[in-house]
Motif scaffolding. Structure first.
Motif, PDB file in Angstrom:
ATOM      1  N   GLY A 161      11.912   6.185   2.910  1.00 49.63           N
ATOM      2  CA  GLY A 161      11.639   7.614   2.895  1.00 49.63           C
ATOM      3  C   GLY A 161      11.097   8.084   4.230  1.00 49.63           C
ATOM      4  O   GLY A 161      11.414   7.520   5.283  1.00 49.63           O
ATOM      5  N   ASP A 175       5.646   8.252   0.392  1.00 52.71           N
ATOM      6  CA  ASP A 175       6.799   8.133  -0.509  1.00 52.71           C
ATOM      7  C   ASP A 175       7.427   6.733  -0.469  1.00 52.71           C
ATOM      8  O   ASP A 175       8.296   6.421  -1.282  1.00 52.71           O
ATOM      9  CB  ASP A 175       7.858   9.201  -0.219  1.00 52.71           C
ATOM     10  CG  ASP A 175       8.478   9.102   1.182  1.00 52.71           C
ATOM     11  OD1 ASP A 175       8.249   8.102   1.895  1.00 52.71           O
ATOM     12  OD2 ASP A 175       9.210  10.041   1.560  1.00 52.71           O
ATOM     13  N   PHE A 194       7.415   5.286  -6.165  1.00 50.55           N
ATOM     14  CA  PHE A 194       7.488   5.080  -4.733  1.00 50.55           C
ATOM     15  C   PHE A 194       8.767   4.323  -4.406  1.00 50.55           C
ATOM     16  O   PHE A 194       9.168   3.407  -5.136  1.00 50.55           O
ATOM     17  CB  PHE A 194       6.289   4.270  -4.230  1.00 50.55           C
ATOM     18  CG  PHE A 194       4.972   4.969  -4.361  1.00 50.55           C
ATOM     19  CD1 PHE A 194       4.630   6.000  -3.501  1.00 50.55           C
ATOM     20  CD2 PHE A 194       4.074   4.610  -5.357  1.00 50.55           C
ATOM     21  CE1 PHE A 194       3.421   6.654  -3.618  1.00 50.55           C
ATOM     22  CE2 PHE A 194       2.854   5.256  -5.486  1.00 50.55           C
ATOM     23  CZ  PHE A 194       2.527   6.286  -4.622  1.00 50.55           C
TER      24      PHE A 194
END
Length: 231
Positions: A28, A156, A181
């Motif tokens: 991410g 994230d 996550f």
């Protein structure tokens, strides 16, 4: 080649393909590194592993070098690092049900609170802003402030390093995924005492709950980060 490839049959591969397992979730934009139990008792010392009852020996020591590479890269670009330490009270009062599976070992080379074995390996140095905390159960999330720290930092992506793959890494990865996550496991930076446990645990994680990648892929990702955010 992935560590688990030699253990799979053609039938296994057909099941994986049919179920469309193992798709990539990818990194991410805001990552954190979580180092699980990279302690002296986990890696022992060269030539004297017999004196360290839980040592993963050379396998663990090689992994520590890779862990240090990832940690240093993360610290260099402002990606936060969290270090867990597994430490049990010397009287065994906090060992819980684990004590029904394993003896409390009276050794300064084990994970007893205040012992040399419970110390973070010297190759790792938490930087300013990093967090070190003790856990009492396999997962780095269970009974710890980790989730709150990650939420506060708007993380994230969780990059999980350390040991042992089949125990505390696996449980931390499953919890990280359960909290939604993106979960990344650099395969050279996790370690275990038993090769088949290591390989199959990585397979199980990669199949459904994490991306098992190389350390180099992780370093390439971190190299794109500035002040903790990948641009």
């Amino acid at each position: 080649m992935k560590p688990w490839e030699n253990f799979l049959t053609d039938e296994d591969r057909a099941v994986i393909a049919r179920g469309r397992f193992g798709r990539r979730m990818g990194f991410g934009q805001r990552a954190a590194v979580v180092v699980i139990d990279a302690q002296r008792y986990m890696v022992g010392e060269p030539g004297n592993d017999a004196a360290w009852p839980s040592s993963c020996s050379d396998v663990g020591r090689r992994a520590v070098q890779e862990i240090a590479r990832v940690v240093q890269a993360a610290q260099g670009v402002g990606v936060p690092c969290f270090f867990t330490l597994f430490a049990l009270d010397r009287d065994g009062s906090d060992i819980g049900v684990y004590g029904r599976k394993r003896d409390l070992l009276d050794s300064e080379h084990w994970c007893l609170a205040g012992s040399r074995g419970a110390e973070l390996v010297p190759e790792l140095s938490p930087a300013q802003g990093d967090v070190v905390f003790v856990k009492k159960k396999p997962s780095g999330f269970h009974g710890t402030p980790l989730l709150g720290y990650l939420v506060e930092r708007r993380i994230d992506t969780v990059i999980v390093l350390g040991g042992a793959t089949s125990n505390c890494i696996r449980s931390t990865v499953f919890d990280a995924s359960s909290y939604n996550f993106r979960t990344i496991v650099p395969q050279e930076a996790v370690f275990d005492r038993i090769p088949i446990s290591h390989a199959i645990s990585l397979f199980d994680m990669d199949r459904q709950f994490a991306d098992v990648v190389t350390v180099q892929e992780t370093l390439d990702y971190l190299a794109r980060a500035r002040d903790g955010t990948v641009v």
